[in-house]
Write an enzyme that holds these catalytic residues in place. Structure first.
Site, PDB file in Angstrom:
ATOM      1  N   GLY A 112      -1.536  10.948   4.994  1.00  0.00           N
ATOM      2  CA  GLY A 112      -0.318  11.319   5.702  1.00  0.00           C
ATOM      3  C   GLY A 112       0.831  11.641   4.769  1.00  0.00           C
ATOM      4  N   ASP A 175       2.672   3.809  -2.009  1.00  0.00           N
ATOM      5  CA  ASP A 175       2.635   3.230  -0.664  1.00  0.00           C
ATOM      6  C   ASP A 175       1.682   2.040  -0.768  1.00  0.00           C
ATOM      7  OD1 ASP A 175       3.181   3.021   2.103  1.00  0.00           O
ATOM      8  OD2 ASP A 175       1.299   4.022   2.555  1.00  0.00           O
ATOM      9  N   CYS A 228       4.187  -1.172   4.736  1.00  0.00           N
ATOM     10  CA  CYS A 228       4.297  -1.229   6.197  1.00  0.00           C
ATOM     11  C   CYS A 228       4.376  -2.698   6.621  1.00  0.00           C
ATOM     12  CB  CYS A 228       3.127  -0.509   6.877  1.00  0.00           C
ATOM     13  SG  CYS A 228       1.496  -1.057   6.339  1.00  0.00           S
TER      14      CYS A 228
END
Length: 465
Positions: A112, A175, A228
């Site tokens: 993504g 990430d 996240c």
């Protein structure tokens, strides 16, 4: 109702105070459904509500069966959680004026953020997308193939391998693998696997990852760190650890109040926290920092000898009509694979592969078999594909799905050789006609595995075109 772990509840009550009840209530509401369109394939914006911080991000009113949309398989859009699209704000505000950047997406699967970076980057730049787990690196390569950009390389390496690339990258996105608290609303496994000990292990792993790749970042280069999760130990406390161990300057990103994003300021540390009761998305944390230390760059091998070679004329000639190339793109060869790759980055590609394992480089367009060249599926999804190279059959919605499932379908009379299958004039795959039969060349590992339900007009996707 989500059965939240007791230790998590106690910590979040302390973190959020009076807003804790609103946070818990938000976890009982459906997750927003959002997509990000591929600007290389879709030039007009759909009639959908836009994600406020991303020009190509849009909310859908409900969740369709994405598997049953041929346009998803054609790479027209990517299904992505809206909070993680905030990377666009950092890139536009800090990097949009810079050309020819070398960018690393270190923990890139499933793709993504990588496809978002490809949409934002100047086409003269180079993106290296890495995934340590081999199976996930194949998923990453598939999603990059669907996006269709030649200026990308996929690698499969542990972060420690990047220590050899002294000062090579202008931008590194980490990430980081995390405790996944921001996914609790839509992933019961994340809830079940959560423990305090696991959050501590995540913190240690994140610090190791940053330390491993720090030397690969150039002086004045930008590191983007995201998770996240809501856990301060993996977020702002890790940023404090970075500031104590490395020379960095944290960057401020102007926000709009209606976005509902919380700014975390702790001394010199600046981060941005997304919470589902404040912003339209899942839990997400992000920070950007500039490397202020001087860097002694490692030796780079500046020649074109290596795994990848400029393809000889005998290999180029049979497929020249299939591709659109120019002085900025080069047909390269590795063993029996021909790929289109930016010509100016070939020396760097060969240098990188001295330290990294390449899964994919540029756009694989053909395989050399004996005296023939066999087109890859990646070709028809790419920006370099010449759609006039093959006869075209535009399929109905139902036939397009059965084609992607590799079922038998009825086709009109087509000439011998290769034929292009499209849906709404968008390429979705190739066939090869041999006598009275044809071979469906759609990759078997990409095919739809679910049964196709009875088709009516309501099945067909109309939210994009």
């Amino acid at each position: 109702m989500i059965n939240l772990p007791t230790d998590f509840v106690q910590r979040m009550q302390q973190q959020l105070g009076e807003s804790y009840d609103s946070f818990v209530q938000s976890l009982e509401t459906p997750s927003p459904v959002s997509i990000r369109i591929n600007p290389f394939k879709l030039k007009s914006q759909p009639d959908l509500r836009q994600v406020p911080w991303c020009q190509t991000g849009f909310f859908l009113p409900s969740r369709p069966s994405f598997t049953l949309d041929p346009l998803l398989h054609a790479g027209m859009y990517y299904v992505q959680e809206p909070s993680s699209m905030f990377i666009e704000q950092i890139y536009r505000q800090q990097l949009s004026e810079r050309k020819g950047l070398k960018v690393l997406d270190l923990c890139a699967a499933p793709g993504g953020k990588t496809t978002l970076l490809l949409s934002l980057m100047d086409p003269t730049g180079l993106l290296v997308s890495n995934e340590v787990i081999r199976q996930r690196s194949q998923v990453l390569a598939e999603n990059i193939a669907k996006w269709g950009c030649p200026n990308s390389v996929v690698t499969c390496n542990d972060p420690s391998a990047f220590q050899n690339l002294k000062g090579f990258f202008d931008v590194i996105l980490i990430d980081a693998p995390c405790s996944g608290e921001g996914l609790f609303r839509k992933d019961n496994e994340a809830v079940n696997e959560w423990t305090v000990d696991n959050t501590r292990l995540c913190t240690q792993r994140q610090q190791r990852i940053v330390a491993n790749v720090w030397d690969a970042l150039a002086e004045d280069g930008i590191l983007i760190y995201s998770t996240c999760t809501y856990n301060p130990g993996e977020n702002e406390q890790n940023l404090s650890w970075i500031s104590q161990n490395f020379d960095v300057e944290f960057l401020s990103v102007p926000l709009k109040e209606e976005w509902g994003i919380q700014t975390i300021n702790q001394g010199s540390v600046i981060g941005y926290q997304f919470m589902p009761h404040r912003s339209c998305g899942e839990g997400f944390f992000i920070s950007a920092m500039r490397k202020t230390a001087s860097v002694a760059s490692g030796k780079k091998v500046k020649d074109k000898k290596g795994l990848f070679l400029a393809a000889e004329q005998k290999f180029r000639a049979p497929i020249e009509s299939w591709i659109k190339t120019g002085p900025d793109k080069l047909l390269i060869r590795k063993d029996e694979t021909l790929s289109v790759f930016p010509s100016n980055w070939l020396p760097e590609l060969n240098w990188l592969t001295k330290f990294l394992y390449p899964v994919r480089a540029g756009i694989p367009v053909a395989e050399i078999k004996a005296k023939n060249s066999v087109p890859f599926h990646d070709l028809v999804l790419s920006s370099v594909f010449n759609q006039e190279a093959f006869p075209v059959v535009d399929l109905s919605y139902e036939d397009a799905l059965h084609f992607i499932r590799k079922d038998e379908i009825r086709l009109p009379s087509v000439p011998e050789g290769y034929g292009l299958m499209t849906y709404q004039n968008i390429p979705i795959g190739l066939i090869k006609k041999i006598g009275n039969r044809y071979n469906n060349l759609y990759p078997k590992e990409w095919r739809i595995r679910m049964q196709i339900p009875p088709i009516n007009n309501e099945n067909e996707s109309h939210f994009l075109l």
